[in-house]
Scaffold this motif. Sequence first.
Motif, PDB file in Angstrom:
ATOM      1  N   GLU A 134      28.887 -24.231   8.842  1.00 24.88           N
ATOM      2  CA  GLU A 134      29.508 -22.917   8.983  1.00 24.88           C
ATOM      3  C   GLU A 134      30.766 -23.016   9.852  1.00 24.88           C
ATOM      4  O   GLU A 134      30.751 -23.669  10.901  1.00 24.88           O
ATOM      5  N   MET A 143      33.392 -20.514  11.704  1.00 24.90           N
ATOM      6  CA  MET A 143      33.490 -19.104  12.091  1.00 24.90           C
ATOM      7  C   MET A 143      34.617 -18.887  13.093  1.00 24.90           C
ATOM      8  O   MET A 143      34.938 -19.794  13.864  1.00 24.90           O
ATOM      9  N   GLY A 144      35.159 -17.703  13.088  1.00 25.46           N
ATOM     10  CA  GLY A 144      36.161 -17.358  14.081  1.00 25.46           C
ATOM     11  C   GLY A 144      37.385 -16.714  13.459  1.00 25.46           C
ATOM     12  O   GLY A 144      37.591 -16.792  12.240  1.00 25.46           O
ATOM     13  N   PRO A 145      38.202 -16.106  14.290  1.00 22.89           N
ATOM     14  CA  PRO A 145      39.399 -15.407  13.776  1.00 22.89           C
ATOM     15  C   PRO A 145      40.338 -16.342  13.024  1.00 22.89           C
ATOM     16  O   PRO A 145      41.053 -15.898  12.127  1.00 22.89           O
ATOM     17  N   ASN A 176      35.887 -13.956   8.488  1.00 23.31           N
ATOM     18  CA  ASN A 176      35.957 -15.013   9.501  1.00 23.31           C
ATOM     19  C   ASN A 176      34.708 -15.889   9.492  1.00 23.31           C
ATOM     20  O   ASN A 176      34.297 -16.395  10.536  1.00 23.31           O
ATOM     21  N   HIS A 177      34.138 -16.069   8.340  1.00 24.13           N
ATOM     22  CA  HIS A 177      32.888 -16.824   8.251  1.00 24.13           C
ATOM     23  C   HIS A 177      32.835 -17.568   6.909  1.00 24.13           C
ATOM     24  O   HIS A 177      32.758 -16.954   5.854  1.00 24.13           O
ATOM     25  N   ASP A 216      38.924 -21.720  20.967  1.00 25.70           N
ATOM     26  CA  ASP A 216      38.089 -20.539  21.180  1.00 25.70           C
ATOM     27  C   ASP A 216      38.133 -19.589  19.975  1.00 25.70           C
ATOM     28  O   ASP A 216      37.477 -18.551  19.970  1.00 25.70           O
ATOM     29  N   ARG A 217      38.923 -19.950  18.965  1.00 24.43           N
ATOM     30  CA  ARG A 217      39.046 -19.061  17.798  1.00 24.43           C
ATOM     31  C   ARG A 217      38.465 -19.687  16.525  1.00 24.43           C
ATOM     32  O   ARG A 217      38.544 -19.117  15.450  1.00 24.43           O
ATOM     33  N   PHE A 256      34.851 -22.031  15.441  1.00 28.95           N
ATOM     34  CA  PHE A 256      33.646 -22.770  15.839  1.00 28.95           C
ATOM     35  C   PHE A 256      32.946 -23.300  14.596  1.00 28.95           C
ATOM     36  O   PHE A 256      32.982 -22.676  13.530  1.00 28.95           O
ATOM     37  N   ILE A 257      32.340 -24.451  14.774  1.00 25.11           N
ATOM     38  CA  ILE A 257      31.710 -25.140  13.646  1.00 25.11           C
ATOM     39  C   ILE A 257      30.249 -25.399  13.968  1.00 25.11           C
ATOM     40  O   ILE A 257      29.941 -26.042  14.981  1.00 25.11           O
ATOM     41  N   HIS A 258      29.371 -24.904  13.138  1.00 26.51           N
ATOM     42  CA  HIS A 258      27.937 -25.139  13.300  1.00 26.51           C
ATOM     43  C   HIS A 258      27.402 -25.844  12.059  1.00 26.51           C
ATOM     44  O   HIS A 258      27.567 -25.337  10.943  1.00 26.51           O
TER      45      HIS A 258
END
Lengths: 167, 929
Positions: free
Chosen positions: B605, B607-609, B655-656, B684-685, B687-689
């Motif tokens: 995933e 995610m972020g702006p 954003n995902h 901070d804008r 993120f990777i999961h």
Amino acid sequence: MRDDSTKWDTPLGQERATIAGDGFELSLIPLTCQTLISGPIAACLAVSGQKQAFGWPDIVTGQPYALRLRRDRLLVVNGGQQAEGWDERGVAVSDMTGAYSVIEIDGPQAIDLLNSGTELSIDLPSGTVARQFHGFATLIYRWQSLTCYRLHIQRCYLEAIWKHMQS
Amino acid sequence: MSGFRIAKGGLINREQTLDFTFDGRKYQGVKGDTLASALLANGVRIVGRSFKYHRPRGVWGVWFDDPNAIFDLTLKDVSLPNCPATTTHLVEGMSARAVNAYPSAQFDIKGVFDRFHRFMPAGFYYKTFKWPHWHLFEPVIRKMAGLGHLGSEIIEGYQSEQHNIRCDLLVIGGGPAGLAGAQAAAQAGQSVILVDDHPEFGGGLYRRSKDIEGVKPAQWVARQCRAIEAAGGRLMPATTAFGVYDHNMVALAQDKGFGLAPTLWRVRAKRILMATGATDRPVTFANNDRPGVMSLDGALEYLARYGVLVGRKIAVLSNNSFVEPAAEILRRAGGEVRVLDATQGQAKALGNKVLHGVEMNGQRFDCDTLLASSGLTPVVHLWRHAGGKLDWDENLAAFIPGKAPDNMRAAGAANGTFDLDNALSEARAKAIGAPVPKQKSTYRITPLWPKPDAKARQWIDFQHDVTLKDIELAARENYASVEHLKRYTTLGMASDQGKTSNMTGLAAMAALQGRSIPEVGTTTFRPPFVPVPIGLYGGARRGQLFNPLKRLVLEDRHRAAGAALGEYGGWLRPGWYGARDITREVLRARNAAGILDASPLGKIEVMGPDAASFVNFIYYNTISTLKTGCIRYGFMLTEGGIVYDDGVIARLADNHFVISCSSSHVESVTAALESWRQDGNDPDRIFIHDCTQNWPTVTVTGPKAREIMAQLDLSIDLADFPHMTWRETRFKQAAARVARVSFTGDTSYEISVPVDKVHALWDAVILAGKPLGAGPIGVEALSVLRAEKGYIIVGKDTDGEVMPHDLGFAIPRAKKTAAFVGDRGLHTDNANREDRRQLVGLRVPDGAVALATGAHLVEKSASGLHSIGVVTSSYNSPSIGQPIALALVEKGTERMGETLTIWHMDQQNTATVVSPVFLDPKGARLNAG
């Protein structure tokens, strides 16, 4: 491709018996929820509702609790389901309940068992609970007492790590 | 017979006798003996043969410094090859056989080789065995090479334990300096570990005739040990520090006894005190390799530890001030000892298998044993492992520790401090970080190095038969660097790794070149310091733990269904179900539906702006225009433009995103994403999961997939669920993610649910599919299905040169305006070459068999056949009814319809170049329903 079914032991699954070792007990712990939250740590704590994130060698007590994986990432344990995706407070949220299996090692020799696969020392604190254990990416922390430890491991490697601990 | 056991003394238990055999003959030793000491006590002189000339060899040293006594050992069911006799302790019933000798070390039929030594100088085989071809000689030479023989039986339970520990101070070496240092540090409150490779602490102290600090050596050692333990220190006897690695990590091998795997200890020490002592150097003289010529230090140690006097009539050949006290010790033990000054002439050993005497300056001295010492060499291997420098000390004629590595110090003989009192005070000071008092040394030495142009043969490396003449030859042929010298002559490549030979070898090279010894320098010191079993490093990593595969949550279901499990991309996955019939599974999927455990597919995933622009940058294909709820196929490229992974990207929200990469690439793709995230982006804008393991996936694929889906209570409007779209829904009160995306060319649905729901999902899909003729399929069938549609597997149908336009995906390269990884690499001369290999399909003539994967497509040229491509995938296609293949071929798209020659294992066939899409090129099946 050959059939290697017999080369690999049948997985024990989640309902495995506790193992009594020399000075420790090994058991698989069911957790109701694990949530990965990434972002500035203060925002992660705010979203998770936790006051602190535990590192090493903190002794984790109470439920729910948050483990610090890196400077911008927490794993919240038993904190209840949260909306996944991007949270406008500036954090990313993903459910990881099924991604990690959790092994508990309890007993005076538990630290020796852990030190067969990693370097752990009470004298060497770390902000994170992330560790390599026998080469596997894991989370290791102290749980409720001086001699009880929990390992969060990738579920797909549960059989391998369990076998390592018995070898 | 010359060596014998004296009436008293030593660290042995004379009450406990031990029977053993050597080369078939029976002998008796006592508890505490090493094999070498027991043989010496029995008067055995010849314990082995040299590697090349098969010259008889006697014991030279007493511990790790012996290159000659190497045995294959058997005890009951345990056989171990290449055991050093000097460091292997005797066990009742042990059977020893000298390596590299037949039928015995005493009478070796290959001893005749020595007569032809003139034709076998250093490097002779490089010059000799090259015509007509090296491979003609290779089998025989390989058979003759090597030392011991592996036993045929596996040693049950031979598995090294491994532990990680820490301490403030690790003291390596339990001699007087190490003991004194460890005691001082422990009593100063430090956590101390003291290791020594002997079973007893004390090092070289026992060979002293005098008291130490007012008490006998054994009492002093016991006192130090008690004091260390009382202060909380840890003593680890029989433990060898064999390597120093980064960040003060020292590897220790703890001996557990013969046939038992040693334990590996990884010690992270804040500081290290190296007190590893020093060893005797051989004297280089004529016939100095004869049995009976041995180390002076070694002889003293055999006497002190094992109560063995190595000879009755002893000549001592030396150049330093320690010789007289040593001679006196030997005399008191009963030896008739004569001291010769080695600097006053050229010596020559007399005798062959039996030493008769030594000749010097025209005088003959009868003796049965010749003890040689040309000075002490500090044992500095670990110092060099850690990156420490060495300085040349003219007064000691030796390299001593120079600039220290971080947090490491040397003390005692290892530091060139050979006087006992000086060593004690130095070690105590260094252990606690105190200043070291200035001290005067009583050690005196007259340098004694090999003298070139000698007429007789003089040995430098006893095991590998490197002589002074070999060094001269190497110098003449300009192998002047010590590293070249080592490789050309094999100097220092014996199992002792040059502990006896390196100093004399490089001194000889220095003399030949007219340079100083420090100018010539040393070869590189590398771990392990002594040979250790490979199993020590492996520990429990054997069998299923050697390379553990990832295990599926549904493995129990697959086993119950009779799946054949195998490794696919690091996962243990079903290859097929029941009897191996891939055709049946392929046709099941084409005619009804196949049900596949697709859990390993990546679910990463982002995610972020800035997630959209980030994914757009990562992928070759334009992703920024992807609408929420939709999916797009794309390539990840290396910075050079090479295809790194392919997969689909789903947009769950603005954003995902979820990246579904190849099953075997999840970790590497995650790492690549993390790497790019931190490069030029605001971390901070984005993120990777990696959520792959949280979402096991069941795929339903085939013309009846939709009918099966309709029975699953997924609350999805299947009529409004087109190809390459995504739905989030519920299954059994839990979240479920369903992607309509296909890797088979048929209508497919990938259903991902939480781990605790996937068994229910699998059961429901199987149940719903069974009446329709659907059933489980394995990865083998999937491989055929995707090849029929022309879908590639990255790494199988691509290699390290394939770019996306080679696969027919050229538009982003030409039109994508936003920056993306690999963009620049796609516009190089290489990327624009007209003869690039391109993906094509191949059809074989009617009745021909399937092509071999890996076969070459060839064309004739003036110089013969040359490859223009390679078959990457090849199957018998049940859906097409004939063999199909995918291939990478030069100018492939221009060759449509061309018949090419296929070469494989000296056989030639033909195939016609066709489109790689063999099935449903218009996508009717894909988009059905």
